[in-house]
Design a protein around this motif. Structure first.
Motif, PDB file in Angstrom:
ATOM      1  N   LEU A   3     -13.550  58.570 103.421  1.00  0.00           N
ATOM      2  CA  LEU A   3     -12.975  57.448 102.678  1.00  0.00           C
ATOM      3  C   LEU A   3     -14.019  56.358 102.460  1.00  0.00           C
ATOM      4  O   LEU A   3     -14.132  55.791 101.366  1.00  0.00           O
ATOM      5  CB  LEU A   3     -11.771  56.880 103.436  1.00  0.00           C
ATOM      6  CG  LEU A   3     -11.126  55.628 102.815  1.00  0.00           C
ATOM      7  CD1 LEU A   3     -10.617  55.926 101.416  1.00  0.00           C
ATOM      8  CD2 LEU A   3     -10.018  55.088 103.706  1.00  0.00           C
ATOM      9  N   ALA A   4     -14.818  56.056 103.501  1.00  0.00           N
ATOM     10  CA  ALA A   4     -15.850  55.028 103.378  1.00  0.00           C
ATOM     11  C   ALA A   4     -16.873  55.413 102.323  1.00  0.00           C
ATOM     12  O   ALA A   4     -17.298  54.576 101.508  1.00  0.00           O
ATOM     13  CB  ALA A   4     -16.528  54.810 104.732  1.00  0.00           C
ATOM     14  N   ALA A   5     -17.272  56.684 102.307  1.00  0.00           N
ATOM     15  CA  ALA A   5     -18.247  57.131 101.306  1.00  0.00           C
ATOM     16  C   ALA A   5     -17.653  57.031  99.903  1.00  0.00           C
ATOM     17  O   ALA A   5     -18.332  56.641  98.946  1.00  0.00           O
ATOM     18  CB  ALA A   5     -18.683  58.556 101.609  1.00  0.00           C
ATOM     19  N   TRP A 415      -4.092  46.818 109.910  1.00  0.00           N
ATOM     20  CA  TRP A 415      -4.969  47.335 110.968  1.00  0.00           C
ATOM     21  C   TRP A 415      -6.276  47.864 110.384  1.00  0.00           C
ATOM     22  O   TRP A 415      -7.365  47.562 110.873  1.00  0.00           O
ATOM     23  CB  TRP A 415      -4.252  48.427 111.752  1.00  0.00           C
ATOM     24  CG  TRP A 415      -5.078  49.006 112.857  1.00  0.00           C
ATOM     25  CD1 TRP A 415      -5.329  48.444 114.079  1.00  0.00           C
ATOM     26  CD2 TRP A 415      -5.788  50.252 112.825  1.00  0.00           C
ATOM     27  NE1 TRP A 415      -6.148  49.262 114.821  1.00  0.00           N
ATOM     28  CE2 TRP A 415      -6.446  50.383 114.079  1.00  0.00           C
ATOM     29  CE3 TRP A 415      -5.929  51.265 111.883  1.00  0.00           C
ATOM     30  CZ2 TRP A 415      -7.224  51.484 114.394  1.00  0.00           C
ATOM     31  CZ3 TRP A 415      -6.703  52.365 112.202  1.00  0.00           C
ATOM     32  CH2 TRP A 415      -7.342  52.469 113.432  1.00  0.00           C
ATOM     33  N   LEU A 416      -6.197  48.652 109.303  1.00  0.00           N
ATOM     34  CA  LEU A 416      -7.398  49.237 108.712  1.00  0.00           C
ATOM     35  C   LEU A 416      -8.308  48.168 108.107  1.00  0.00           C
ATOM     36  O   LEU A 416      -9.536  48.221 108.268  1.00  0.00           O
ATOM     37  CB  LEU A 416      -7.003  50.262 107.644  1.00  0.00           C
ATOM     38  CG  LEU A 416      -6.400  51.572 108.167  1.00  0.00           C
ATOM     39  CD1 LEU A 416      -5.818  52.379 107.027  1.00  0.00           C
ATOM     40  CD2 LEU A 416      -7.455  52.378 108.913  1.00  0.00           C
ATOM     41  N   ARG A 422     -14.194  43.587 110.947  1.00  0.00           N
ATOM     42  CA  ARG A 422     -15.036  43.529 112.147  1.00  0.00           C
ATOM     43  C   ARG A 422     -16.380  44.205 111.913  1.00  0.00           C
ATOM     44  O   ARG A 422     -17.391  43.825 112.524  1.00  0.00           O
ATOM     45  CB  ARG A 422     -14.303  44.182 113.322  1.00  0.00           C
ATOM     46  CG  ARG A 422     -13.164  43.339 113.885  1.00  0.00           C
ATOM     47  CD  ARG A 422     -12.711  43.850 115.232  1.00  0.00           C
ATOM     48  NE  ARG A 422     -12.158  45.196 115.155  1.00  0.00           N
ATOM     49  CZ  ARG A 422     -10.890  45.474 114.921  1.00  0.00           C
ATOM     50  NH1 ARG A 422     -10.012  44.491 114.742  1.00  0.00           N
ATOM     51  NH2 ARG A 422     -10.465  46.721 114.886  1.00  0.00           N
ATOM     52  N   ARG A 423     -16.399  45.188 111.039  1.00  0.00           N
ATOM     53  CA  ARG A 423     -17.644  45.898 110.736  1.00  0.00           C
ATOM     54  C   ARG A 423     -18.414  45.240 109.589  1.00  0.00           C
ATOM     55  O   ARG A 423     -19.442  45.766 109.161  1.00  0.00           O
ATOM     56  CB  ARG A 423     -17.341  47.353 110.378  1.00  0.00           C
ATOM     57  CG  ARG A 423     -16.732  48.152 111.530  1.00  0.00           C
ATOM     58  CD  ARG A 423     -16.404  49.556 111.078  1.00  0.00           C
ATOM     59  NE  ARG A 423     -15.853  50.350 112.185  1.00  0.00           N
ATOM     60  CZ  ARG A 423     -15.424  51.619 112.054  1.00  0.00           C
ATOM     61  NH1 ARG A 423     -15.479  52.205 110.863  1.00  0.00           N
ATOM     62  NH2 ARG A 423     -14.953  52.267 113.092  1.00  0.00           N
ATOM     63  N   TRP A 426     -17.308  44.417 103.684  1.00  0.00           N
ATOM     64  CA  TRP A 426     -16.434  43.656 102.799  1.00  0.00           C
ATOM     65  C   TRP A 426     -16.217  44.326 101.448  1.00  0.00           C
ATOM     66  O   TRP A 426     -15.135  44.206 100.862  1.00  0.00           O
ATOM     67  CB  TRP A 426     -16.988  42.247 102.630  1.00  0.00           C
ATOM     68  CG  TRP A 426     -16.877  41.481 103.902  1.00  0.00           C
ATOM     69  CD1 TRP A 426     -17.889  41.134 104.739  1.00  0.00           C
ATOM     70  CD2 TRP A 426     -15.679  41.028 104.515  1.00  0.00           C
ATOM     71  NE1 TRP A 426     -17.403  40.475 105.835  1.00  0.00           N
ATOM     72  CE2 TRP A 426     -16.040  40.392 105.728  1.00  0.00           C
ATOM     73  CE3 TRP A 426     -14.334  41.095 104.172  1.00  0.00           C
ATOM     74  CZ2 TRP A 426     -15.103  39.826 106.582  1.00  0.00           C
ATOM     75  CZ3 TRP A 426     -13.394  40.528 105.023  1.00  0.00           C
ATOM     76  CH2 TRP A 426     -13.784  39.906 106.205  1.00  0.00           C
ATOM     77  N   GLY A 427     -17.219  45.016 100.921  1.00  0.00           N
ATOM     78  CA  GLY A 427     -17.005  45.744  99.676  1.00  0.00           C
ATOM     79  C   GLY A 427     -15.960  46.825  99.844  1.00  0.00           C
ATOM     80  O   GLY A 427     -15.062  47.004  99.008  1.00  0.00           O
ATOM     81  N   ARG A 428     -16.073  47.577 100.957  1.00  0.00           N
ATOM     82  CA  ARG A 428     -15.061  48.598 101.240  1.00  0.00           C
ATOM     83  C   ARG A 428     -13.682  47.958 101.431  1.00  0.00           C
ATOM     84  O   ARG A 428     -12.664  48.484 100.954  1.00  0.00           O
ATOM     85  CB  ARG A 428     -15.432  49.376 102.498  1.00  0.00           C
ATOM     86  CG  ARG A 428     -16.688  50.206 102.401  1.00  0.00           C
ATOM     87  CD  ARG A 428     -16.959  50.867 103.740  1.00  0.00           C
ATOM     88  NE  ARG A 428     -18.253  51.535 103.777  1.00  0.00           N
ATOM     89  CZ  ARG A 428     -18.761  52.076 104.873  1.00  0.00           C
ATOM     90  NH1 ARG A 428     -18.089  52.025 106.013  1.00  0.00           N
ATOM     91  NH2 ARG A 428     -19.945  52.669 104.837  1.00  0.00           N
ATOM     92  N   ALA A 429     -13.652  46.851 102.158  1.00  0.00           N
ATOM     93  CA  ALA A 429     -12.373  46.207 102.433  1.00  0.00           C
ATOM     94  C   ALA A 429     -11.688  45.746 101.145  1.00  0.00           C
ATOM     95  O   ALA A 429     -10.463  45.840 101.008  1.00  0.00           O
ATOM     96  CB  ALA A 429     -12.577  45.018 103.373  1.00  0.00           C
ATOM     97  N   ALA A 430     -12.470  45.238 100.197  1.00  0.00           N
ATOM     98  CA  ALA A 430     -11.889  44.778  98.931  1.00  0.00           C
ATOM     99  C   ALA A 430     -11.231  45.930  98.179  1.00  0.00           C
ATOM    100  O   ALA A 430     -10.110  45.807  97.671  1.00  0.00           O
ATOM    101  CB  ALA A 430     -12.970  44.131  98.076  1.00  0.00           C
ATOM    102  N   LEU A 431     -11.927  47.059  98.099  1.00  0.00           N
ATOM    103  CA  LEU A 431     -11.370  48.220  97.406  1.00  0.00           C
ATOM    104  C   LEU A 431     -10.239  48.850  98.205  1.00  0.00           C
ATOM    105  O   LEU A 431      -9.214  49.264  97.644  1.00  0.00           O
ATOM    106  CB  LEU A 431     -12.474  49.243  97.151  1.00  0.00           C
ATOM    107  CG  LEU A 431     -13.574  48.806  96.185  1.00  0.00           C
ATOM    108  CD1 LEU A 431     -14.690  49.832  96.135  1.00  0.00           C
ATOM    109  CD2 LEU A 431     -13.004  48.586  94.785  1.00  0.00           C
TER     110      LEU A 431
END
Length: 562
Positions: A3-5, A415-416, A422-423, A426-431
């Motif tokens: 998912l991160a990739a 939670w996700l 925490r890591r 932020w780009g991943r978190a936005a999407l």
């Protein structure tokens, strides 16, 4: 990791439009076809457009027998065009509320795509894609896509215009006459949608930029606006007027000037000077509810604000601040407040947030602002479906499965995303926020709201009338005690809205084959008046439900005369 990739690769896509369109449809289609017509604005707009289609009068705007001189005709033309287009291909759309919502959905999608494609010049390709993905799930925009009125379409016009303005500001020498023509033409369309709001946003931004860009130490009146020549004001402003003026001339003639006196004096000035229709709010209200209206993207925008202010000397950031801040402050000062009023500032805020999220050298926000963002994210992610769960218990006395699923999805989402925070991803978190919002919204919009049958009084009443009197002409139906516009949309603009029980008795006595719906508060007076007239009443059943606009339970009983 997969998912991160995937999230990391998305901003790199060379074809962002299909991804964004798919995201928008997944977010917005739940509930789009199943939520009945709402009160009051949606049904007012939709019914006025329906009467425009029925009468083929595309100048005057009417709701029932009353002139509706509040907003220009642009959204009504768009809704009428959709209805005509659907009926041309054999889809009966005139009585379907979703058909009147399509211009809102299309307008919101244009705004998302314009944020991506035109925002590239301001924040770069990758950040512009993320900003568009952040805009799509904002709660206020999700709501507007489900309402058949002006604001999503207006957002499209403003976003396109401001995207073009941004290019003129950054690169005035390469801004073409074609782009200038598009800027002014889009503003003209915006005027047809909601009057002066569309040109107001670039006007405020232009004044702010001219003041901020003046030479250091120069007096306040010595402004700097080299971009103004690129916009071709000399022929651009007449072009905007040319696009919008014909209808304004026609409506002025058709209503003998009443449109302007009522729209300007009775609608616009009332919003500025007082809380129209009990929609008053104190200054700062929009900032206080930003965590809700911009969910799930608000927490990233909040973190970006200190860094954006620190970078205000950079031209793109300065433009985005000039776009968002004056418009926001103006609406904070206006007495009448509704959550969607500040929506024109959202694309700029999302671009600032995405710029910060994609910047490896980002400036971190103060601890209290980070905490506030986390609380807003988790609170709304869990609170929205929890409120839907409570609504099911209060209104229907049952636990709706959709609400329970939404609570679980909201907990997982919070939670996700907090784990990604925490890591520092932020780009991943936005999407991820945009994607994880899909099941939360679907649970509420499809799993709960259409199933709150008690609140959809008008559609249930129309179904009851159709069952006891199939094919009843709208002019033969009267109602006392429930004058919501959704009933006019459900049954037709010719229904009689009766003010008292006595008027209802007179309505039944005046002609054969008539049916009246009487509210419980008017029933005693109605029966007395019917007895005085010697009418023999037949009870045809009743509908009980919650009038959510007024916040009270009502019972509407159907009667006819034997």
């Amino acid at each position: 990791m997969r998912l991160a990739a995937f999230l990391d690769r998305l901003p790199e896509t060379r074809r962002p439009a299909p991804w964004l369109i798919a995201l928008c449809l997944l977010l917005w289609l739940p509930g789009f076809f199943t939520i009945p017509a709402g009160d009051r604005d949606e049904s007012r707009f939709a019914q006025a457009s329906r009467q425009m289609v029925d009468s083929h009068d595309y100048v005057r705007i009417r709701l029932g027998e009353v002139e509706r001189n509040k907003k220009p005709a642009g959204i009504h033309w768009a809704q009428a065009a959709v209805v005509h287009g659907l009926e041309a291909v054999g889809i009966p759309a005139r009585t379907q509320i979703w058909a009147y919502r399509l211009p809102s959905l299309i307008g919101a999608m244009i705004a998302v795509l314009a944020t991506c494609l035109l925002g590239r010049a301001l924040v770069g390709r990758r950040a512009a894609f993320v900003a568009a993905a952040m805009l799509a799930p904002c709660m206020v925009l999700v709501v507007e896509t489900h309402i058949a009125k002006t604001d999503a379409a207006l957002l499209a016009a403003i976003t396109v215009a401001m995207g073009l303005f941004g290019r003129a500001y950054l690169t005035p020498d390469s801004f073409t006459p074609r782009q200038a023509a598009a800027f002014w033409a889009v503003l003209g369309l915006g005027v047809l949608l909601k009057g002066p709001i569309a040109p107001m946003v670039p006007l405020l931004a232009g004044i702010t930029l001219a003041v901020m860009d003046r030479p250091q130490g120069a007096p306040l009146w010595r402004l700097s606006a080299p971009w103004l020549r690129s916009l071709r004001l000399g022929w651009g402003l007449p072009l905007m007027v040319l696009v919008s003026a014909p209808w304004f001339v026609a409506i002025g003639i058709a209503t003998e000037g009443r449109f302007f006196s009522e729209a300007l004096g009775g609608d616009m000035l009332d919003k500025v000077s007082s809380g129209e229709e009990a929609h008053w709010g104190p200054p700062g209200m929009y900032a206080a509810i930003f965590g809700i209206t911009a969910f799930p993207s608000a927490w990233i925008v909040l973190r970006s604000l200190p860094g954006s202010w620190a970078d205000r000397m950079q031209a793109p950031v300065r433009f985005l601040l000039a776009w968002a801040v004056p418009t926001w402050l103006l609406f904070e000062a206006v007495q009448t407040k509704l959550p969607h009023y500040v929506l024109p500032a959202f694309p700029a805020l999302m671009l600032l947030g995405a710029r910060w999220a994609m910047d490896p050298l980002r400036q971190e926000a103060p601890a209290w602002m980070r905490w506030l963002g986390h609380v807003a994210l988790a609170g709304v992610a869990v609170g929205l479906p929890a409120v839907a769960l409570g609504a099911g218990l209060f209104v229907e006395r049952v636990v709706l499965p959709g609400a329970a699923i939404g609570v679980i999805a909201g907990i997982a989402m919070a939670w996700l995303l907090l784990r990604m925070a925490r890591r520092q991803a932020w780009g991943r978190a936005a999407l991820a926020g945009a994607i994880l919002a899909i099941p939360v919204y679907a649970a509420v919009l499809e799993g709960v709201i259409p199933r709150l049958t008690s609140v959809w009084v008008s559609s249930r009443l129309a179904a009851a009338v159709a069952q006891v009197a199939p094919g009843l002409p709208a002019r033969n139906f009267g109602v006392a005690g429930h004058h919501e516009p959704s009933l006019q949309f459900a049954m037709g603009g010719e229904i009689r809205l009766l003010t008292t029980g006595e008027a209802a008795a007179a309505f039944l006595a005046d002609g054969p084959g008539r049916i009246a719906a009487i509210g419980d508060r008017q029933e005693a007076a109605f029966r007395r008046a019917a007895a005085e007239r010697g009418l023999t009443l037949r009870d045809l059943g009743s509908v009980t439900g919650l009038n959510y606009v007024r916040g009270r339970w009502i019972t509407l009983s159907l009667f006819k005369v034997d």
